[in-house]
Design an enzyme around this catalytic site. Structure first.
Site, short mmCIF file in Angstrom:
data_model
loop_
_atom_site.label_atom_id
_atom_site.label_comp_id
_atom_site.label_asym_id
_atom_site.label_seq_id
_atom_site.Cartn_x
_atom_site.Cartn_y
_atom_site.Cartn_z
N CYS A 199 -59.04 -37.91 -3.53
CA CYS A 199 -59.50 -37.57 -2.11
C CYS A 199 -58.37 -38.14 -1.35
O CYS A 199 -58.26 -37.92 0.03
CB CYS A 199 -60.78 -38.08 -1.72
SG CYS A 199 -62.23 -37.43 -2.65
N HIS A 213 -60.77 -40.31 5.52
CA HIS A 213 -61.24 -39.23 4.75
C HIS A 213 -62.76 -39.19 4.99
O HIS A 213 -63.38 -40.31 5.17
CB HIS A 213 -60.96 -39.89 3.14
CG HIS A 213 -61.83 -38.87 2.22
ND1 HIS A 213 -61.98 -37.61 2.43
CD2 HIS A 213 -62.59 -39.34 1.04
CE1 HIS A 213 -62.65 -37.07 1.17
NE2 HIS A 213 -63.08 -38.20 0.48
N ASN A 260 -67.90 -33.61 2.25
CA ASN A 260 -66.67 -34.24 1.71
C ASN A 260 -65.85 -33.04 1.02
O ASN A 260 -66.18 -32.59 0.15
CB ASN A 260 -67.04 -35.18 0.67
CG ASN A 260 -65.93 -35.89 0.05
OD1 ASN A 260 -64.71 -35.38 0.07
ND2 ASN A 260 -65.97 -37.05 -0.50
O1 UT7 Z 1 -64.60 -38.89 -1.77
C1 UT7 Z 1 -64.95 -39.66 -2.99
C2 UT7 Z 1 -65.29 -40.86 -2.15
N1 UT7 Z 1 -66.66 -40.64 -2.01
C3 UT7 Z 1 -67.51 -41.68 -1.33
O2 UT7 Z 1 -67.04 -42.43 -0.66
C4 UT7 Z 1 -69.06 -41.79 -1.52
C5 UT7 Z 1 -69.78 -42.90 -1.38
N2 UT7 Z 1 -70.89 -43.31 -1.83
C6 UT7 Z 1 -72.02 -42.70 -1.00
O3 UT7 Z 1 -71.70 -41.98 -0.06
C7 UT7 Z 1 -73.46 -42.90 -1.60
O4 UT7 Z 1 -73.59 -43.93 -2.64
C8 UT7 Z 1 -74.16 -41.63 -1.91
C9 UT7 Z 1 -74.68 -40.95 -0.46
C10 UT7 Z 1 -73.73 -40.95 -2.87
C11 UT7 Z 1 -75.73 -41.87 -2.23
O5 UT7 Z 1 -76.53 -42.97 -1.42
P1 UT7 Z 1 -77.08 -44.14 -1.98
O6 UT7 Z 1 -77.70 -44.76 -0.81
O7 UT7 Z 1 -75.82 -44.93 -2.68
O8 UT7 Z 1 -77.98 -43.69 -3.04
P2 UT7 Z 1 -78.16 -44.25 -4.73
O9 UT7 Z 1 -77.12 -43.53 -5.45
O10 UT7 Z 1 -78.33 -45.74 -4.69
O11 UT7 Z 1 -79.81 -43.59 -4.94
C12 UT7 Z 1 -81.03 -44.16 -4.16
C13 UT7 Z 1 -82.26 -43.03 -4.34
C14 UT7 Z 1 -82.27 -42.89 -6.04
O12 UT7 Z 1 -83.59 -42.93 -6.46
P3 UT7 Z 1 -84.38 -44.37 -6.94
O13 UT7 Z 1 -83.66 -44.54 -8.15
O14 UT7 Z 1 -84.06 -45.35 -5.97
O15 UT7 Z 1 -85.91 -43.68 -7.20
C15 UT7 Z 1 -81.54 -41.86 -6.13
O16 UT7 Z 1 -82.06 -40.86 -7.53
O17 UT7 Z 1 -81.95 -41.94 -4.03
C16 UT7 Z 1 -81.94 -41.01 -5.02
N3 UT7 Z 1 -80.94 -39.82 -4.76
C17 UT7 Z 1 -81.37 -38.81 -4.10
N4 UT7 Z 1 -82.83 -38.49 -3.48
C18 UT7 Z 1 -82.90 -37.19 -2.76
C19 UT7 Z 1 -79.85 -39.57 -5.41
N5 UT7 Z 1 -79.16 -38.45 -4.69
C20 UT7 Z 1 -80.34 -37.81 -4.04
C21 UT7 Z 1 -80.45 -36.69 -3.43
N6 UT7 Z 1 -81.76 -36.57 -2.81
N7 UT7 Z 1 -79.59 -35.70 -3.00
#
Ligand code: UT7
Length: 312
Positions: free
Chosen positions: A114, A239, A269
């Site tokens: 990215c 980005h 993204n």
């Molecule tokens: O271009 C490259 C650079 N990319 C980035 O900078 C992205 C950086 N990271 C992020 O933007 C965030 O970490 C995400 C948006 C990808 C994820 O958000 P998060 O707050 O870090 O969520 P998480 O991965 O910790 O997941 C929290 C919960 C989990 O459930 P449990 O285990 O707490 O029950 C996941 O399974 O959310 C769940 N989850 C979802 N729920 C509904 C993960 N994806 C989804 C989804 N819809 N799409």
């Protein structure tokens, strides 16, 4: 100091608009989860007949038209992508063919995740310093929907397809850059040719922590090199990976959020395309005035990071 002036911009988003509710057809998710965690409302996906190169060609055509230059004065064309349709031809060489650009200059793609557009800017500047031509074409183009695992809900809801292009000119102007990498395949992984898993996978929280540490570091590095202060910067063009990352960085720096351009709500993204798409929108909206200072910062797969200080 020889810097880069952006003379023209263009973008191309595929027609197919995919809402958060549409993503529910693939994974167990919700509009509320995606909006609150990322700020994303919609993204665009390619349809049949569209490709990374075809998006790049359209964005490049617009940028060239708006720059009003003669293609004969181009010294280089660089494509930035992690999702090229084919290893060869490259996006850049397809642009040469489809737009009938002059043949005897370099055309190639680079992959720096990215951060590709930032790597591309600096490489382009280096090429122009060695060229007798004043202009270069730089294109970020991605079709991440083609490398998505539509069962991986933590990753697939984030990304979208699109392309952005700029025509730059080498001239006396403020310029600073920073580029770096830290090899890792357990944070963001994108399978390539022959890969058993030809998909993009992101460990969201690790990526988030990397981003909120690296982006302010890049900004301070660029300010340190140029002797400028935060208040001297008119626009921070980061980005577009997550609204929360951009808001977090603005807060950490103590800068008003309005100086940080955001369009992630509409496109998700788009990896190496996100910054040139943002620049094109900003130009179209009349937000950019000649003489304004821009700090652009990218980060992502590799892991890589990159920043550039430009004067509009
Ligand atoms: O271009 C490259 C650079 N990319 C980035 O900078 C992205 C950086 N990271 C992020 O933007 C965030 O970490 C995400 C948006 C990808 C994820 O958000 P998060 O707050 O870090 O969520 P998480 O991965 O910790 O997941 C929290 C919960 C989990 O459930 P449990 O285990 O707490 O029950 C996941 O399974 O959310 C769940 N989850 C979802 N729920 C509904 C993960 N994806 C989804 C989804 N819809 N799409």
């Amino acid at each position: 100091m020889k810097g880069l002036k952006i003379l023209g911009t263009g973008r191309c988003l595929p027609d197919k608009l995919v809402t958060n509710d549409d993503m529910r057809a693939f994974v167990d998710t919700s509009d509320e989860w995606i909006r609150t965690r990322t700020g994303i409302q919609t993204r665009h996906f390619c349809a049949e007949g569209e490709s990374t190169a075809s998006l790049g060609v359209k964005a490049a055509r617009l940028a060239l038209e708006r720059a009003g230059i003669s293609p004969e004065d181009l010294g280089a064309c660089v494509g930035c992508t992690v999702s090229s349709d084919t290893a060869a031809p490259t996006v850049a060489s397809t642009i040469q063919r489809d737009l009938g650009l002059p043949k005897h200059i370099p055309y190639f793609d680079l992959n720096a995740g990215c951060s590709g557009f930032l790597y591309g800017l600096h490489v382009t500047r280096g090429l122009l310093l060695q060229s007798d031509k004043p202009y270069a074409l730089l294109v970020g183009a991605e079709t991440l929907s083609r490398v998505m695992n539509f069962q991986d809900r933590g990753t697939c809801v984030i990304f979208g397809d699109g392309a952005g292009a700029v025509v730059v000119k080498l001239e006396e102007a403020p310029y600073a850059y920073t580029l770096g990498a830290e090899g890792s395949d357990d944070v963001i992984y994108i399978g390539g040719y022959g890969s058993k898993e030809p998909y993009i996978h992101m460990e969201g929280q690790k990526t988030f922590r990397f981003a909120v540490e690296m982006v302010p570091w890049c900004i301070h590095e660029l300010l340190g090199q140029s002797g400028l202060k935060l208040e001297d910067i008119d626009w921070f063009v980061l980005h577009q990976a997550n609204k929360r990352i951009i808001d977090h960085v603005a807060k950490k720096l103590g800068m008003p959020g309005e100086r940080f351009y955001q369009n992630i709500a509409h496109y998700g993204n788009t990896s190496a395309a996100s910054i040139p798409i943002a620049l094109d929108e900003m130009a179209e909206q009349g937000l950019l005035k000649r003489g304004q200072k821009l700090l652009c910062v990218g980060f992502g797969a590799g892991l890589t990071w990159g920043g550039a200080l430009l004067e509009w």
